[in-house]
Write a protein that holds these residues in place. Structure first.
Motif, PDB file in Angstrom:
ATOM      1  N   ALA A 127      68.772  52.144   0.819  1.00 52.72           N
ATOM      2  CA  ALA A 127      69.477  53.098   1.678  1.00 52.72           C
ATOM      3  C   ALA A 127      70.300  54.080   0.846  1.00 52.72           C
ATOM      4  CB  ALA A 127      70.382  52.343   2.649  1.00 52.72           C
ATOM      5  N   GLU A 128      70.978  53.569  -0.168  1.00 52.53           N
ATOM      6  CA  GLU A 128      71.847  54.422  -0.975  1.00 52.53           C
ATOM      7  C   GLU A 128      71.055  55.375  -1.861  1.00 52.53           C
ATOM      8  OE1 GLU A 128      75.585  51.241  -1.367  1.00 52.53           O
ATOM      9  OE2 GLU A 128      74.238  51.586  -3.067  1.00 52.53           O
ATOM     10  N   ARG A 129      69.948  54.907  -2.391  1.00 55.19           N
ATOM     11  CA  ARG A 129      69.154  55.746  -3.295  1.00 55.19           C
ATOM     12  C   ARG A 129      68.183  56.649  -2.555  1.00 55.19           C
ATOM     13  NH1 ARG A 129      67.617  51.072  -7.822  1.00 55.19           N
ATOM     14  NH2 ARG A 129      69.766  50.797  -8.611  1.00 55.19           N
ATOM     15  N   GLY A 130      67.847  56.241  -1.342  1.00 53.01           N
ATOM     16  CA  GLY A 130      66.864  56.997  -0.581  1.00 53.01           C
ATOM     17  C   GLY A 130      65.460  56.491  -0.849  1.00 53.01           C
ATOM     18  N   VAL A 131      64.629  56.571   0.154  1.00 56.03           N
ATOM     19  CA  VAL A 131      63.253  56.080   0.065  1.00 56.03           C
ATOM     20  C   VAL A 131      62.306  57.254   0.276  1.00 56.03           C
ATOM     21  CG1 VAL A 131      61.557  54.504   1.061  1.00 56.03           C
ATOM     22  CG2 VAL A 131      63.958  53.829   0.936  1.00 56.03           C
ATOM     23  N   THR A 132      61.246  57.297  -0.468  1.00 53.53           N
ATOM     24  CA  THR A 132      60.289  58.396  -0.339  1.00 53.53           C
ATOM     25  C   THR A 132      59.657  58.383   1.047  1.00 53.53           C
ATOM     26  OG1 THR A 132      58.406  57.100  -1.134  1.00 53.53           O
ATOM     27  CG2 THR A 132      59.733  58.231  -2.801  1.00 53.53           C
ATOM     28  N   PRO A 133      59.293  59.553   1.563  1.00 55.25           N
ATOM     29  CA  PRO A 133      58.640  59.624   2.883  1.00 55.25           C
ATOM     30  C   PRO A 133      57.396  58.730   2.965  1.00 55.25           C
ATOM     31  CG  PRO A 133      59.300  61.811   2.180  1.00 55.25           C
ATOM     32  CD  PRO A 133      59.525  60.908   1.005  1.00 55.25           C
ATOM     33  N   ALA A 134      56.659  58.641   1.879  1.00 52.89           N
ATOM     34  CA  ALA A 134      55.436  57.834   1.886  1.00 52.89           C
ATOM     35  C   ALA A 134      55.751  56.355   2.090  1.00 52.89           C
ATOM     36  CB  ALA A 134      54.667  58.033   0.581  1.00 52.89           C
ATOM     37  N   LYS A 135      56.793  55.868   1.414  1.00 52.52           N
ATOM     38  CA  LYS A 135      57.173  54.463   1.558  1.00 52.52           C
ATOM     39  C   LYS A 135      57.723  54.173   2.950  1.00 52.52           C
ATOM     40  CE  LYS A 135      58.110  53.075  -3.237  1.00 52.52           C
ATOM     41  NZ  LYS A 135      59.134  52.539  -4.168  1.00 52.52           N
ATOM     42  N   LEU A 136      58.523  55.109   3.474  1.00 55.44           N
ATOM     43  CA  LEU A 136      59.055  54.920   4.820  1.00 55.44           C
ATOM     44  C   LEU A 136      57.927  54.891   5.848  1.00 55.44           C
ATOM     45  CD1 LEU A 136      62.311  57.077   5.102  1.00 55.44           C
ATOM     46  CD2 LEU A 136      62.081  54.612   5.474  1.00 55.44           C
ATOM     47  N   LYS A 137      56.988  55.782   5.693  1.00 54.33           N
ATOM     48  CA  LYS A 137      55.849  55.827   6.612  1.00 54.33           C
ATOM     49  C   LYS A 137      55.073  54.521   6.548  1.00 54.33           C
ATOM     50  CE  LYS A 137      51.668  58.446   7.736  1.00 54.33           C
ATOM     51  NZ  LYS A 137      50.813  59.613   7.366  1.00 54.33           N
ATOM     52  N   ALA A 138      54.897  53.985   5.349  1.00 58.03           N
ATOM     53  CA  ALA A 138      54.130  52.756   5.182  1.00 58.03           C
ATOM     54  C   ALA A 138      54.811  51.570   5.853  1.00 58.03           C
ATOM     55  CB  ALA A 138      53.908  52.471   3.699  1.00 58.03           C
ATOM     56  N   ILE A 139      56.123  51.423   5.650  1.00 58.73           N
ATOM     57  CA  ILE A 139      56.803  50.252   6.215  1.00 58.73           C
ATOM     58  C   ILE A 139      56.978  50.407   7.728  1.00 58.73           C
ATOM     59  CG2 ILE A 139      59.228  50.978   5.934  1.00 58.73           C
ATOM     60  CD1 ILE A 139      59.676  48.048   4.856  1.00 58.73           C
ATOM     61  N   LYS A 140      57.124  51.638   8.208  1.00 55.48           N
ATOM     62  CA  LYS A 140      57.166  51.856   9.656  1.00 55.48           C
ATOM     63  C   LYS A 140      55.810  51.541  10.284  1.00 55.48           C
ATOM     64  CE  LYS A 140      60.743  55.413  10.168  1.00 55.48           C
ATOM     65  NZ  LYS A 140      60.992  56.823  10.583  1.00 55.48           N
ATOM     66  N   GLY A 141      54.753  51.902   9.587  1.00 53.58           N
ATOM     67  CA  GLY A 141      53.417  51.581  10.078  1.00 53.58           C
ATOM     68  C   GLY A 141      53.203  50.081  10.146  1.00 53.58           C
ATOM     69  N   LEU A 142      53.767  49.371   9.178  1.00 52.28           N
ATOM     70  CA  LEU A 142      53.653  47.909   9.159  1.00 52.28           C
ATOM     71  C   LEU A 142      54.396  47.301  10.349  1.00 52.28           C
ATOM     72  CD1 LEU A 142      52.518  45.547   7.578  1.00 52.28           C
ATOM     73  CD2 LEU A 142      54.585  45.545   6.189  1.00 52.28           C
TER      74      LEU A 142
END
Length: 250
Positions: A104-119
Motif C-alpha cells: 500500500a505504501e509503495r504502490g502496486v503496478t496496475p498490472a498486479k492490481l488487475k491480476a489480484i482483482k481478477g483472482l
C-alpha cells in the motif's frame, strides 16, 4: 560429458524431491510419531531413494521445522504444542500484514492490481447459495494463489521469501484447515468471511491505506487459529484428517 552431467543432475534432483515429499507425507500423515528417530536406512528403502538425496531432504525438513536434530546424530520428528501453532499462525499474520502495508505504501503496478482483482473474481465464482454446493477444491487452489500473489505485491523478494518461509509449517499455511475438509460445514461457512477479507485487503492496498491493509491481513490470518480451536475444542475427530495436527499435543 555435458549431457551426461545434466542427466545425473536431473536424477539427483528427482531423488531429492521424491525424498522430500515422501518424508513430509510420512510426518504429516502420522506415519511416524513425534519424538521418533528417523532411520535413514528404513526411509531409503521405504521411499526408494538413495541416502545422499535423502539426507538433503531431511536437512530441508529440519529447516522447515518439521524435524529436529538429535545429539547422537540424525533427525527426529518434532512435536508441537497448541501454543506453538498459535505462534506460527501469528507470525504468518505479522509478515503478511507487513507485506500488505508495504504494498500500500509503495504502490502496486496496475498490472498486479488487475491480476489480484481478477483472482478475487475467480474466487467469487466458487460460492453458491448453499455452502454445501460451493466449489471447494477450486477455492483451496485459488486461495493459495491469492496469498502467494499478496506476498509479492510489495515488489520485495525478501518479503516474499520470508512469507513463504512462515507458511512452511502445515498449520500456518493459508490452506492448513481447508485441504481435505470439504465436508466440514463450519469451515465452509468461514470462507464467506475470508473472501470478504480478501476483497477488503486488496481495496486497502489500492487506496494506499497501509495501516488498514496491515490490520486486515493480520486479522485474516487469525481465521486459521479459529479453525484450529474448532478442531481441538469442538470436534477432535478431525485431528487425523487435517495434515500435521497429529504432531500437536495439548
Amino acid at each position: 560429458m555435458v549431457a551426461e552431467k545434466r542427466t545425473v543432475d536431473r536424477k539427483r534432483d528427482s531423488q531429492a524431491l521424491k525424498g522430500l515429499l515422501g518424508v513430509r507425507d510420512l510426518v504429516l500423515g502420522g506415519g511416524v510419531s513425534p519424538g521418533e528417530r528417523l532411520s535413514e536406512v528404513w526411509l531409503a528403502e521405504k521411499l526408494g531413494v538413495s541416502r545422499t538425496p535423502l539426507r538433503a531432504a531431511l536437512a530441508r525438513l529440519e529447516q522447515e521445522g518439521l524435524l529436529e536434530q538429535i545429539p547422537s546424530g540424525g533427525y527426529a520428528v518434532r512435536g508441537f504444542t497448541t501454543a506453538d501453532v498459535f505462534d506460527a499462525i501469528e507470525l504468518r499474520g505479522v509478515l503478511e500484514g507487513t507485506a500488505a502495508r508495504l504494498a500500500a505504501e509503495r504502490g502496486v503496478t496496475p498490472a498486479k492490481l488487475k491480476a489480484i482483482k481478477g483472482l478475487i473474481l475467480e474466487l467469487d465464482k466458487c460460492f453458491r447459495d448453499r455452502p454445501e454446493d460451493m466449489l471447494f477444491a477450486q477455492y483451496v487452489e485459488l486461495n493459495a494463489e491469492f496469498h502467494s500473489m499478496l506476498a509479492g505485491l510489495a515488489g520485495s523478494e525478501m518479503m516474499r521469501r520470508e512469507v513463504e518461509r512462515a507458511t512452511q509449517l502445515p498449520f500456518a499455511s493459508p490452506s492448513a484447515f481447508l485441504e481435505k475438509q470439504e465436508d466440514v460445514l463450519a469451515f465452509r461457512l468461514s470462507l464467506v468471511h475470508a473472501q470478504r477479507q480478501h476483497r477488503d485487503i486488496v481495496s486497502a492496498i489500492e487506496m494506499r491505506e497501509g495501516t488498514r491493509a496491515e490490520a486486515l491481513a493480520r486479522e485474516h490470518a487469525r481465521l486459521a487459529r479459529h479453525n484450529l480451536e474448532f478442531v481441538m475444542e469442538e470436534d477432535r475427530s478431525l485431528i487425523t484428517r487435517v495434515p500435521g495436527l497429529t504432531l500437536i499435543s495439548t
